[in-house]
Design an enzyme around this catalytic site. Structure first.
Site, PDB file in Angstrom:
ATOM      1  N   HIS A  60     -54.982  27.979 -36.892  1.00 11.05           N
ATOM      2  CA  HIS A  60     -55.227  26.550 -37.107  1.00 11.05           C
ATOM      3  C   HIS A  60     -53.985  25.702 -36.848  1.00 11.05           C
ATOM      4  O   HIS A  60     -54.093  24.498 -36.654  1.00 11.05           O
ATOM      5  CB  HIS A  60     -55.798  26.289 -38.519  1.00 11.05           C
ATOM      6  N   ASP A 104     -61.819  32.256 -40.655  1.00 11.39           N
ATOM      7  CA  ASP A 104     -61.791  33.692 -40.381  1.00 11.39           C
ATOM      8  C   ASP A 104     -61.024  33.928 -39.072  1.00 11.39           C
ATOM      9  O   ASP A 104     -61.067  33.103 -38.162  1.00 11.39           O
ATOM     10  CB  ASP A 104     -63.217  34.215 -40.259  1.00 11.39           C
ATOM     11  N   GLN A 197     -49.212  22.372 -47.803  1.00  5.33           N
ATOM     12  CA  GLN A 197     -49.015  21.719 -46.511  1.00  5.33           C
ATOM     13  C   GLN A 197     -47.612  21.982 -45.951  1.00  5.33           C
ATOM     14  O   GLN A 197     -46.614  21.762 -46.626  1.00  5.33           O
ATOM     15  CB  GLN A 197     -49.255  20.219 -46.633  1.00  5.33           C
ATOM     16  N   GLY A 198     -47.583  22.435 -44.700  1.00  9.14           N
ATOM     17  CA  GLY A 198     -46.325  22.705 -44.029  1.00  9.14           C
ATOM     18  C   GLY A 198     -45.960  24.171 -43.987  1.00  9.14           C
ATOM     19  O   GLY A 198     -45.095  24.583 -43.220  1.00  9.14           O
ATOM     20  N   ASP A 199     -46.617  24.993 -44.818  1.00  6.08           N
ATOM     21  CA  ASP A 199     -46.311  26.418 -44.867  1.00  6.08           C
ATOM     22  C   ASP A 199     -47.270  27.267 -44.048  1.00  6.08           C
ATOM     23  O   ASP A 199     -47.058  28.471 -43.895  1.00  6.08           O
ATOM     24  CB  ASP A 199     -46.338  26.918 -46.316  1.00  6.08           C
ATOM     25  N   SER A 200     -48.339  26.672 -43.534  1.00  2.00           N
ATOM     26  CA  SER A 200     -49.342  27.423 -42.780  1.00  2.00           C
ATOM     27  C   SER A 200     -48.704  28.303 -41.713  1.00  2.00           C
ATOM     28  O   SER A 200     -47.756  27.895 -41.032  1.00  2.00           O
ATOM     29  CB  SER A 200     -50.316  26.462 -42.100  1.00  2.00           C
TER      30      SER A 200
END
Length: 244
Positions: A60, A104, A197-200
């Site tokens: 994503h 997924d 937010q920001g760690d994805s």
């Protein structure tokens, strides 16, 4: 219920028996595999260096993005310090079965235009094997440049924290709709230590190996675990597309 993408390491600290588990600022070189995936030269997501030419992150994070507008910054624990090295992206390989509604197969590989000079503050991380599994409450480490409060303020400094793995007794579709075998759960029941937010795309490590990728959750600080892409379940896909 649609998942909330974890595009923070919460700054609160909590007592857990004799331990204190909470977010801390990383020292230079402490997480040499951690990178900042940047969009238009601003931090966008996390990721991990798995070879001198390949970074692993969440699908994503790169969905709909052009490699020409993104770059990878490695070798720093402070994005404003000027000691990081930037690398251009040659190609992005997103898992063909990635589902943006359910998250997924939330995994992608970033192939760089030039090799990263390994050494010092820049190193690769070993991937967990396809058979890797750990009991509930095993401590794992998360790290990232994400927000540090509910106002989603980005610190520009790398933070890390320890979180507990959750067992399949709870981390299953009955209790958490949308959970699949490509996902693992980790966090603290209080919700005071988590990713956001920001760690994805950033790392969840156990015993120094990459066990998961920050994927989605139920909001920052929720009393529910965060959900991570399970590296072991997608190990063959990683090897097939990266040679690692």
């Amino acid at each position: 219920m649609f998942p909330i993408l974890l595009l923070i390491l919460a700054i609160g600290q909590i007592s857990c028996g004799s331990r204190i588990i909470g977010g801390q600022y990383a020292q230079s070189g402490q997480f040499p595999y951690q990178i900042s995936l940047q969009l238009n030269q601003r931090h966008h997501c996390g990721g991990s260096l798995i070879s001198d030419m390949v970074v692993i992150t969440a699908a994503h994070c790169v969905m709909g993005q052009s490699p020409t507008k993104m770059r990878v910054v490695a070798g720093t624990a402070d994005l404003l310090a000027g000691d990081g090295k930037a690398f251009e992206i040659a190609d992005i390989v997103r898992h063909s079965q990635y589902n943006p509604e359910t998250q997924d197969y939330d995994i992608a590989l970033i192939k760089l235009k030039s090799a990263v000079p390994l050494g010092g503050n820049i190193q690769t991380i070993e991937l967990a094997s396809s058979e890797s599994n750990y009991p509930a409450d095993t401590l794992a480490t998360i790290s990232g440049f994400g927000a540090v409060n509910m106002q989603l303020q980005l610190p520009n400094k790398l933070k890390f924290a320890q979180v507990q793995l959750w067992s399949r007794d709870f981390c299953n579709p009955k209790n958490i709709p949308g959970i699949t075998n490509r996902m693992v759960c980790a966090g603290h029941p209080s919700g005071q230590v988590s990713a956001c937010q920001g760690d994805s795309g950033g790392p969840l490590t156990v015993d120094g190996k990459l066990f998961g990728l920050v994927s989605w959750g139920f909001g920052c600080g929720a009393k529910m675990p965060a959900i991570y892409t399970y590296v072991g379940a997608l190990r063959s896909w990683i090897t097939e597309n990266s040679g690692v």
